[in-house]
Scaffold this motif. Sequence first.
Motif, PDB file in Angstrom:
ATOM      1  N   SER A 151       0.820  -1.219   0.000  1.00 15.98           N
ATOM      2  CA  SER A 151       0.000   0.000   0.000  1.00 15.98           C
ATOM      3  C   SER A 151       0.848   1.261   0.000  1.00 15.98           C
ATOM      4  CB  SER A 151      -0.911   0.010   1.239  1.00 15.98           C
ATOM      5  OG  SER A 151      -1.729  -1.139   1.268  1.00 15.98           O
ATOM      6  N   VAL A 152       0.275   2.300  -0.601  1.00 14.04           N
ATOM      7  CA  VAL A 152       0.837   3.648  -0.566  1.00 14.04           C
ATOM      8  C   VAL A 152      -0.197   4.545   0.113  1.00 14.04           C
ATOM      9  CG1 VAL A 152       1.664   5.619  -1.902  1.00 14.04           C
ATOM     10  CG2 VAL A 152       2.167   3.279  -2.665  1.00 14.04           C
ATOM     11  N   ILE A 153       0.221   5.203   1.193  1.00 17.23           N
ATOM     12  CA  ILE A 153      -0.665   6.090   1.951  1.00 17.23           C
ATOM     13  C   ILE A 153      -0.182   7.521   1.745  1.00 17.23           C
ATOM     14  CG2 ILE A 153      -1.530   6.703   4.241  1.00 17.23           C
ATOM     15  CD1 ILE A 153      -1.114   3.794   5.063  1.00 17.23           C
ATOM     16  N   THR A 154      -1.094   8.385   1.324  1.00 14.70           N
ATOM     17  CA  THR A 154      -0.764   9.785   1.048  1.00 14.70           C
ATOM     18  C   THR A 154      -1.640  10.704   1.887  1.00 14.70           C
ATOM     19  OG1 THR A 154      -0.148   9.222  -1.225  1.00 14.70           O
ATOM     20  CG2 THR A 154      -0.561  11.550  -0.749  1.00 14.70           C
ATOM     21  N   HIS A 155      -1.006  11.680   2.536  1.00 16.09           N
ATOM     22  CA  HIS A 155      -1.711  12.723   3.277  1.00 16.09           C
ATOM     23  C   HIS A 155      -1.426  14.069   2.613  1.00 16.09           C
ATOM     24  CE1 HIS A 155      -1.690  10.279   7.308  1.00 16.09           C
ATOM     25  NE2 HIS A 155      -2.447   9.740   6.371  1.00 16.09           N
ATOM     26  N   VAL A 156      -2.473  14.806   2.324  1.00 16.24           N
ATOM     27  CA  VAL A 156      -2.332  16.136   1.737  1.00 16.24           C
ATOM     28  C   VAL A 156      -3.077  17.128   2.610  1.00 16.24           C
ATOM     29  CG1 VAL A 156      -2.774  17.609  -0.253  1.00 16.24           C
ATOM     30  CG2 VAL A 156      -2.141  15.218  -0.602  1.00 16.24           C
ATOM     31  N   ARG A 157      -2.337  18.079   3.179  1.00 13.56           N
ATOM     32  CA  ARG A 157      -2.959  19.158   3.955  1.00 13.56           C
ATOM     33  C   ARG A 157      -2.768  20.449   3.176  1.00 13.56           C
ATOM     34  NH1 ARG A 157      -0.646  18.524   8.805  1.00 13.56           N
ATOM     35  NH2 ARG A 157       1.071  19.937   8.366  1.00 13.56           N
ATOM     36  N   THR A 158      -3.882  21.092   2.833  1.00 14.58           N
ATOM     37  CA  THR A 158      -3.806  22.321   2.046  1.00 14.58           C
ATOM     38  C   THR A 158      -3.599  23.549   2.920  1.00 14.58           C
ATOM     39  OG1 THR A 158      -6.225  22.560   2.081  1.00 14.58           O
ATOM     40  CG2 THR A 158      -5.238  21.354   0.229  1.00 14.58           C
ATOM     41  N   ARG A 159      -3.983  23.447   4.195  1.00 15.07           N
ATOM     42  CA  ARG A 159      -3.748  24.543   5.126  1.00 15.07           C
ATOM     43  C   ARG A 159      -4.053  24.061   6.522  1.00 15.07           C
ATOM     44  NH1 ARG A 159      -8.844  28.586   3.695  1.00 15.07           N
ATOM     45  NH2 ARG A 159     -10.483  27.231   4.515  1.00 15.07           N
ATOM     46  N   PRO A 160      -3.466  24.574   7.551  1.00 16.98           N
ATOM     47  CA  PRO A 160      -2.273  25.417   7.493  1.00 16.98           C
ATOM     48  C   PRO A 160      -1.025  24.606   7.814  1.00 16.98           C
ATOM     49  CG  PRO A 160      -3.315  25.642   9.637  1.00 16.98           C
ATOM     50  CD  PRO A 160      -4.088  24.593   8.881  1.00 16.98           C
ATOM     51  N   PRO A 161       0.143  24.821   7.246  1.00 12.77           N
ATOM     52  CA  PRO A 161       0.354  25.277   5.876  1.00 12.77           C
ATOM     53  C   PRO A 161       0.250  24.076   4.972  1.00 12.77           C
ATOM     54  CG  PRO A 161       2.454  24.839   6.916  1.00 12.77           C
ATOM     55  CD  PRO A 161       1.392  24.525   7.950  1.00 12.77           C
ATOM     56  N   ARG A 162       0.465  24.228   3.672  1.00  9.40           N
ATOM     57  CA  ARG A 162       0.369  23.093   2.759  1.00  9.40           C
ATOM     58  C   ARG A 162       1.497  22.107   3.035  1.00  9.40           C
ATOM     59  NH1 ARG A 162      -2.388  21.715  -1.650  1.00  9.40           N
ATOM     60  NH2 ARG A 162      -1.423  20.152  -3.011  1.00  9.40           N
ATOM     61  N   HIS A 163       1.128  20.832   3.069  1.00  5.93           N
ATOM     62  CA  HIS A 163       2.124  19.790   3.352  1.00  5.93           C
ATOM     63  C   HIS A 163       1.614  18.473   2.777  1.00  5.93           C
ATOM     64  CE1 HIS A 163       5.289  17.626   5.426  1.00  5.93           C
ATOM     65  NE2 HIS A 163       4.387  16.790   5.916  1.00  5.93           N
ATOM     66  N   THR A 164       2.496  17.744   2.112  1.00  6.82           N
ATOM     67  CA  THR A 164       2.155  16.440   1.542  1.00  6.82           C
ATOM     68  C   THR A 164       3.158  15.404   2.011  1.00  6.82           C
ATOM     69  OG1 THR A 164       1.209  17.461  -0.446  1.00  6.82           O
ATOM     70  CG2 THR A 164       1.806  15.133  -0.588  1.00  6.82           C
ATOM     71  N   SER A 165       2.657  14.250   2.396  1.00  7.22           N
ATOM     72  CA  SER A 165       3.541  13.157   2.785  1.00  7.22           C
ATOM     73  C   SER A 165       3.020  11.861   2.182  1.00  7.22           C
ATOM     74  CB  SER A 165       3.627  13.026   4.310  1.00  7.22           C
ATOM     75  OG  SER A 165       2.376  12.629   4.853  1.00  7.22           O
ATOM     76  N   THR A 166       3.943  11.004   1.798  1.00  3.56           N
ATOM     77  CA  THR A 166       3.611   9.709   1.212  1.00  3.56           C
ATOM     78  C   THR A 166       4.517   8.650   1.816  1.00  3.56           C
ATOM     79  OG1 THR A 166       2.910  10.705  -0.885  1.00  3.56           O
ATOM     80  CG2 THR A 166       3.451   8.371  -0.920  1.00  3.56           C
ATOM     81  N   HIS A 167       3.939   7.523   2.181  1.00  9.49           N
ATOM     82  CA  HIS A 167       4.778   6.424   2.647  1.00  9.49           C
ATOM     83  C   HIS A 167       4.175   5.099   2.209  1.00  9.49           C
ATOM     84  CE1 HIS A 167       1.862   6.416   6.015  1.00  9.49           C
ATOM     85  NE2 HIS A 167       2.185   5.153   6.154  1.00  9.49           N
ATOM     86  N   ARG A 168       5.046   4.111   2.133  1.00 10.25           N
ATOM     87  CA  ARG A 168       4.641   2.764   1.741  1.00 10.25           C
ATOM     88  C   ARG A 168       4.594   1.863   2.963  1.00 10.25           C
ATOM     89  NH1 ARG A 168       4.793   1.832  -3.725  1.00 10.25           N
ATOM     90  NH2 ARG A 168       5.662   3.557  -4.956  1.00 10.25           N
ATOM     91  N   THR A 169       3.644   0.946   2.943  1.00  6.44           N
ATOM     92  CA  THR A 169       3.517  -0.005   4.031  1.00  6.44           C
ATOM     93  C   THR A 169       2.777  -1.227   3.492  1.00  6.44           C
ATOM     94  OG1 THR A 169       2.836  -0.268   6.356  1.00  6.44           O
ATOM     95  CG2 THR A 169       1.328   0.937   4.904  1.00  6.44           C
ATOM     96  N   TYR A 170       2.405  -2.119   4.378  1.00 10.07           N
ATOM     97  CA  TYR A 170       1.556  -3.245   3.990  1.00 10.07           C
ATOM     98  C   TYR A 170       0.425  -3.374   5.000  1.00 10.07           C
ATOM     99  CZ  TYR A 170       4.058  -5.961   7.562  1.00 10.07           C
ATOM    100  OH  TYR A 170       4.597  -6.401   8.748  1.00 10.07           O
ATOM    101  N   LEU A 171      -0.734  -3.760   4.520  1.00 15.44           N
ATOM    102  CA  LEU A 171      -1.924  -3.893   5.341  1.00 15.44           C
ATOM    103  C   LEU A 171      -2.496  -5.290   5.184  1.00 15.44           C
ATOM    104  CD1 LEU A 171      -3.599  -0.480   4.437  1.00 15.44           C
ATOM    105  CD2 LEU A 171      -2.422  -1.018   6.573  1.00 15.44           C
ATOM    106  N   TRP A 172      -3.130  -5.762   6.230  1.00 19.97           N
ATOM    107  CA  TRP A 172      -3.817  -7.054   6.213  1.00 19.97           C
ATOM    108  C   TRP A 172      -5.300  -6.852   5.948  1.00 19.97           C
ATOM    109  CZ3 TRP A 172      -2.033 -12.057   7.012  1.00 19.97           C
ATOM    110  CH2 TRP A 172      -0.717 -12.204   7.468  1.00 19.97           C
ATOM    111  N   LEU A 173      -5.886  -7.765   5.183  1.00 21.47           N
ATOM    112  CA  LEU A 173      -7.339  -7.904   5.110  1.00 21.47           C
ATOM    113  C   LEU A 173      -7.663  -9.290   5.658  1.00 21.47           C
ATOM    114  CD1 LEU A 173      -9.994  -6.519   4.090  1.00 21.47           C
ATOM    115  CD2 LEU A 173      -9.800  -8.041   2.106  1.00 21.47           C
TER     116      LEU A 173
END
Length: 254
Positions: free
Chosen positions: A22-44
């Motif tokens: 999995s690739v998990i992405t967080h995007v915060r447009t304010r305050p202030p703008r910041h984007t982070s992406t990381h890879r991991t694995y998840l169980w179902l």
Amino acid sequence: MSLPYAVTIGTPVTRTPALYDSVITHVRTRPPRHTSTHRTYLWLVDLDHLPRPPRPLRPLARFDPRDHFAGTGPTLRAALDRRLTAQGVTPPGGRVLMLGHARVLGHAFNPLTLYWCHDRAGTVVLVVAEVHHTDGERHCYLLRPDEEGRAHTAKDFYVSPFFPVDGGHRMRLPRPAESLALTVRLERHGTRPFTATVRGRARPATPRALLRAALRHLWATAAVTWRLRLQGIRPYPRGLPLQPRPRHPVKEAR
């Protein structure tokens, strides 16, 4: 010895257990703008048929009821049913699929655990979104998604020091199959200041796949904890007030 696994491609049937790269992405447009992406694995996993890896690999994947809800249920399924009953909802009675991290090397942390609850006819009638934050509190959103997995709920749990407990969450949580495509958006005053997405592909949850995933993402649950703590500190701009964290009571029968 291999873990039981099957996944039916091109149909709405989901077999378990499965691992999702999995690739998990967080995007915060304010305050202030910041984007982070990381890879991991998840169980179902199916809550009624939890996987049990071979003994040497068990420290890499444990599904412990203490890590979810109030932490007092004898099993994960019993804890979920207890949580629903406490909220005045009759458990649907069918299969329950859970997506999240297992306990790894004695450490467990799931920012978001999802439960797709089916009725006895096999239809998803309820999705439970269990949210944890790094201070240890937990909260559950009970969702009634449409056929596309879309749902909306008011925000009533503190997660980020940058946002107060107001507004709402708009989510798209289709049941996982060959692929995983989840989206959670925060909505405040006509804006969408934060969006989280999870994208992934299923693979057989064999011992070899588990070992490969654990080596590729060393101590995955601890890594998630520290990554979230760093995200809360790194983009902090001078003069921006932090939102106070209200105490959140655990609403679950014990």
